[in-house]
Write a protein that holds these residues in place. Structure first.
Motif, mmCIF file in Angstrom:
data_model
loop_
_atom_site.group_PDB
_atom_site.id
_atom_site.type_symbol
_atom_site.label_atom_id
_atom_site.label_comp_id
_atom_site.label_asym_id
_atom_site.label_seq_id
_atom_site.Cartn_x
_atom_site.Cartn_y
_atom_site.Cartn_z
ATOM 1 N N LEU A 52 -25.511 -60.256 -43.136
ATOM 2 C CA LEU A 52 -25.360 -61.218 -44.218
ATOM 3 C C LEU A 52 -25.266 -60.453 -45.541
ATOM 4 O O LEU A 52 -25.636 -59.280 -45.619
ATOM 5 C CB LEU A 52 -26.546 -62.182 -44.246
ATOM 6 C CG LEU A 52 -26.764 -63.033 -42.984
ATOM 7 C CD1 LEU A 52 -27.942 -63.985 -43.183
ATOM 8 C CD2 LEU A 52 -25.515 -63.807 -42.620
ATOM 9 N N ALA A 55 -28.722 -60.354 -51.730
ATOM 10 C CA ALA A 55 -29.205 -61.516 -52.487
ATOM 11 C C ALA A 55 -28.271 -61.821 -53.652
ATOM 12 O O ALA A 55 -27.966 -62.990 -53.940
ATOM 13 C CB ALA A 55 -30.626 -61.256 -52.983
ATOM 14 N N ASP A 109 -25.042 -61.273 -53.909
ATOM 15 C CA ASP A 109 -23.802 -61.884 -53.445
ATOM 16 C C ASP A 109 -24.032 -63.294 -52.904
ATOM 17 O O ASP A 109 -23.164 -64.163 -53.024
ATOM 18 C CB ASP A 109 -23.139 -61.002 -52.384
ATOM 19 C CG ASP A 109 -22.544 -59.730 -52.980
ATOM 20 O OD1 ASP A 109 -22.276 -59.716 -54.191
ATOM 21 O OD2 ASP A 109 -22.360 -58.752 -52.237
ATOM 22 N N ILE A 110 -25.196 -63.531 -52.300
ATOM 23 C CA ILE A 110 -25.526 -64.885 -51.847
ATOM 24 C C ILE A 110 -25.613 -65.832 -53.042
ATOM 25 O O ILE A 110 -25.065 -66.945 -53.018
ATOM 26 C CB ILE A 110 -26.848 -64.895 -51.053
ATOM 27 C CG1 ILE A 110 -26.672 -64.173 -49.715
ATOM 28 C CG2 ILE A 110 -27.327 -66.332 -50.816
ATOM 29 C CD1 ILE A 110 -27.962 -63.978 -48.940
ATOM 30 N N ASN A 112 -23.282 -69.138 -53.987
ATOM 31 C CA ASN A 112 -23.863 -70.455 -54.236
ATOM 32 C C ASN A 112 -23.576 -71.005 -55.626
ATOM 33 O O ASN A 112 -23.740 -72.207 -55.860
ATOM 34 C CB ASN A 112 -25.379 -70.412 -54.021
ATOM 35 C CG ASN A 112 -25.754 -70.105 -52.577
ATOM 36 O OD1 ASN A 112 -24.941 -70.267 -51.667
ATOM 37 N ND2 ASN A 112 -26.973 -69.651 -52.361
ATOM 38 N N LYS A 134 -21.294 -72.900 -48.035
ATOM 39 C CA LYS A 134 -22.222 -71.934 -47.458
ATOM 40 C C LYS A 134 -23.612 -72.130 -48.057
ATOM 41 O O LYS A 134 -23.775 -72.240 -49.265
ATOM 42 C CB LYS A 134 -21.743 -70.500 -47.725
ATOM 43 C CG LYS A 134 -20.622 -70.050 -46.804
ATOM 44 C CD LYS A 134 -21.098 -69.869 -45.379
ATOM 45 C CE LYS A 134 -19.982 -69.390 -44.463
ATOM 46 N NZ LYS A 134 -18.970 -70.398 -44.225
ATOM 47 N N HIS A 135 -24.582 -72.177 -47.161
ATOM 48 C CA HIS A 135 -25.967 -72.293 -47.607
ATOM 49 C C HIS A 135 -26.782 -71.222 -46.885
ATOM 50 O O HIS A 135 -27.322 -71.458 -45.812
ATOM 51 C CB HIS A 135 -26.524 -73.688 -47.319
ATOM 52 C CG HIS A 135 -25.782 -74.782 -48.025
ATOM 53 N ND1 HIS A 135 -25.911 -75.010 -49.380
ATOM 54 C CD2 HIS A 135 -24.898 -75.687 -47.569
ATOM 55 C CE1 HIS A 135 -25.138 -76.036 -49.731
ATOM 56 N NE2 HIS A 135 -24.502 -76.455 -48.657
ATOM 57 N N ILE A 136 -26.813 -70.046 -47.460
ATOM 58 C CA ILE A 136 -27.559 -68.939 -46.875
ATOM 59 C C ILE A 136 -28.843 -68.758 -47.673
ATOM 60 O O ILE A 136 -28.823 -68.700 -48.913
ATOM 61 C CB ILE A 136 -26.737 -67.637 -46.896
ATOM 62 C CG1 ILE A 136 -25.428 -67.826 -46.116
ATOM 63 C CG2 ILE A 136 -27.535 -66.485 -46.294
ATOM 64 C CD1 ILE A 136 -24.484 -66.642 -46.238
ATOM 65 N N ASP A 137 -29.943 -68.679 -46.976
ATOM 66 C CA ASP A 137 -31.234 -68.465 -47.629
ATOM 67 C C ASP A 137 -31.274 -67.039 -48.180
ATOM 68 O O ASP A 137 -31.035 -66.078 -47.446
ATOM 69 C CB ASP A 137 -32.356 -68.664 -46.605
ATOM 70 C CG ASP A 137 -33.736 -68.728 -47.248
ATOM 71 O OD1 ASP A 137 -33.897 -68.149 -48.349
ATOM 72 O OD2 ASP A 137 -34.638 -69.338 -46.659
ATOM 73 N N VAL A 138 -31.603 -66.929 -49.449
ATOM 74 C CA VAL A 138 -31.670 -65.604 -50.080
ATOM 75 C C VAL A 138 -32.661 -64.692 -49.365
ATOM 76 O O VAL A 138 -32.490 -63.467 -49.325
ATOM 77 C CB VAL A 138 -32.032 -65.729 -51.584
ATOM 78 C CG1 VAL A 138 -32.254 -64.362 -52.212
ATOM 79 C CG2 VAL A 138 -30.932 -66.476 -52.330
ATOM 80 N N GLU A 167 -31.294 -62.153 -46.854
ATOM 81 C CA GLU A 167 -30.293 -61.193 -47.320
ATOM 82 C C GLU A 167 -30.222 -59.985 -46.390
ATOM 83 O O GLU A 167 -31.230 -59.459 -45.944
ATOM 84 C CB GLU A 167 -30.598 -60.731 -48.747
ATOM 85 C CG GLU A 167 -31.840 -59.874 -48.889
ATOM 86 C CD GLU A 167 -31.807 -59.033 -50.162
ATOM 87 O OE1 GLU A 167 -30.716 -58.737 -50.670
ATOM 88 O OE2 GLU A 167 -32.891 -58.668 -50.627
ATOM 89 N N ILE A 199 -16.766 -61.535 -50.128
ATOM 90 C CA ILE A 199 -17.057 -62.691 -49.283
ATOM 91 C C ILE A 199 -15.931 -62.918 -48.280
ATOM 92 O O ILE A 199 -16.174 -63.340 -47.143
ATOM 93 C CB ILE A 199 -17.300 -63.953 -50.144
ATOM 94 C CG1 ILE A 199 -18.499 -63.711 -51.088
ATOM 95 C CG2 ILE A 199 -17.551 -65.169 -49.263
ATOM 96 C CD1 ILE A 199 -19.770 -63.218 -50.404
#
Length: 438
Positions: A69, A72, A74-75, A79, A113-117, A120, A257
């Protein structure tokens, strides 16, 4: 048939590609750099590698963790920056601007996209698959060095103190054995300070004189403001239908991404790849290659000299007794692999990479040499005429520059890398108190 003849046959079957063979040369997926999925690069030919009067005896393999993944940073960018940009692009296309087709617009519209920080850099599902399949193929190629049954005296597995490396090692053992037997595998303890697998992290001199030195990034910054880059940013902005010119930071985020999402998903191209064509993707790839060349490659000799810490362990194992592990698998990172490749004099451009114009003929392309799950293996063959070493990069046989043939005499390599074996003093090399040149 002699060893040389067999070497020629295997060089055809296992040679390193100049481009990703499975993709059209104009496909943007050819230029994803360090975020390239291993399925684009891997060698599907898993035939046993045999040489007359020789037997594979030991293997030492360094493996970059599998697809992961994003960071942090880039996440958070996904978002916020990309989420807002998505709606802006869709709005502009409704006004008749932009060059995306209906299929590309639909992919973008559906993108979310919903990725939890907190996750990371965690290993992705694709990364699990990469490790399992890589292990299965290596096992078939070298059945004598890599035994069918696990034994903690003949196998050694080590990983860095990171989730992605630890999980990569775990899934690799599932590929070597099976899910049940892999539960009994003993892994060497992970160390926060690891001079073998992540030597550069705690090499104070390298941290100061290379990584944190602004001079290291001069060429990349020069390219970031070049005419080629300005043209690329303008072209990307126009293709998306925007009435403004995007920043390099935003275009770079889209490019990264594009790579991550293409790696995660075997069946769909990331909608952010639609922003690029072959030319713009090449430019972004080169922008990143400049950084890796000067920070992880040939830019400073201390960068690759410190990799002796890893190389030394390979030679130590190859010259030791039968009671030592026959199969050593080490799980590390992009920075580790690139420095070791440089230490072995591989993929060196004819001249240093510069930021004034793209070098399309360079062998130093992270897409090919440092994708996710990138790997370098040395296999010791016991032959009638002495011990020999076979080298594989990305599962393909390569000839080391200092060797006359692919199956290289161990004694020749030991002589060539004498300093790496006997004069590898990490403290002396990395101490800021020492007056070593870098």
């Amino acid at each position: 048939m002699n060893i040389l003849a067999v070497s020629i046959i295997f060089s055809v079957l296992f040679h390193m590609p100049d481009v990703i063979a499975s993709l059209d040369s104009e496909d943007v997926r050819n230029y994803l750099g360090t975020r390239t999925p291993y399925r684009f690069i891997s060698n599907k030919n898993d035939s046993k590698i045999k040489y007359p009067n020789c037997k594979d005896s030991k293997i030492w393999m360094m493996i970059r963790h599998g697809t992961r993944l994003p960071s942090a940073k880039d996440i958070l960018g996904m978002n916020s920056t990309l989420r807002d940009l998505k709606y802006e692009i869709l709005l502009m296309h409704k006004k008749g601007k932009g060059e995306l087709n209906l299929e590309q617009l639909k992919l973008l519209e559906d993108w979310s996209k919903h990725i939890d920080v907190e996750q990371e850099k965690f290993l992705a599902r694709e990364g699990q698959d990469e490790m399992i399949l890589l292990a299965e193929r290596m096992h078939k190629r070298f059945p004598n060095a890599i035994k069918n049954k696990y034994n903690n005296k003949t196998f050694m597995f080590r990983y860095t103190a990171t989730q992605r490396a630890q999980q990569s090692a775990r899934y690799f053992t599932i590929g070597l054995f099976d899910k049940k037997e892999s539960q009994g595998v003993i892994f060497s303890p992970a160390n926060k300070v690891d001079p073998e697998l992540r030597f550069y992290k705690h090499c104070d001199k390298w941290q100061k004189q290379v990584k944190k030195n602004p001079d290291t990034y001069v060429e990349q910054k020069l390219y970031g403001t070049s005419a080629e880059m300005n043209k690329t940013i303008a072209a990307v902005s126009k293709k998306l239908g925007l009435d403004k010119v995007l920043s390099l930071g935003t275009v770079n985020l889209m490019y990264k991404i594009c790579g991550f999402e293409t790696s995660w998903n075997k069946h769909h191209l990331s909608p952010w790849c639609s922003a690029f064509d072959q030319e713009s993707a090449e430019v972004m790839e080169y922008y990143h290659d400049l950084k890796h060349y000067w920070m992880d490659g040939y830019g400073h000799d201390l960068t690759y000299r410190q990799a002796c810490m890893a190389i030394k362990t390979m030679f130590d194992n190859f010259r030791c007794h039968k009671r030592d592990p026959h199969a050593i698998f080490l799980f590390a990172h992009s920075g580790t692999l690139l420095k070791i490749l440089t230490h072995m004099h591989l993929y060196k451009p004819e001249s240093p990479l510069r930021g004034d114009a793209i070098d399309r003929k360079r062998p130093w392309r992270a897409t090919n040499i440092d994708c996710f799950a990138s790997n370098l293996a040395f296999v010791l063959y016991k032959c009638k005429d002495g011990d020999r070493v076979l080298t594989l990069h990305q599962e393909r046989i390569i000839k080391l520059p200092m060797c006359e043939s692919e199956l290289c005499p161990l004694e020749h390599l030991k002589e060539y890398f004498h300093d790496s074996i006997y004069n590898c003093d990490y403290s002396d090399m990395c101490s800021l108190d020492k007056d070593n040149s870098s």
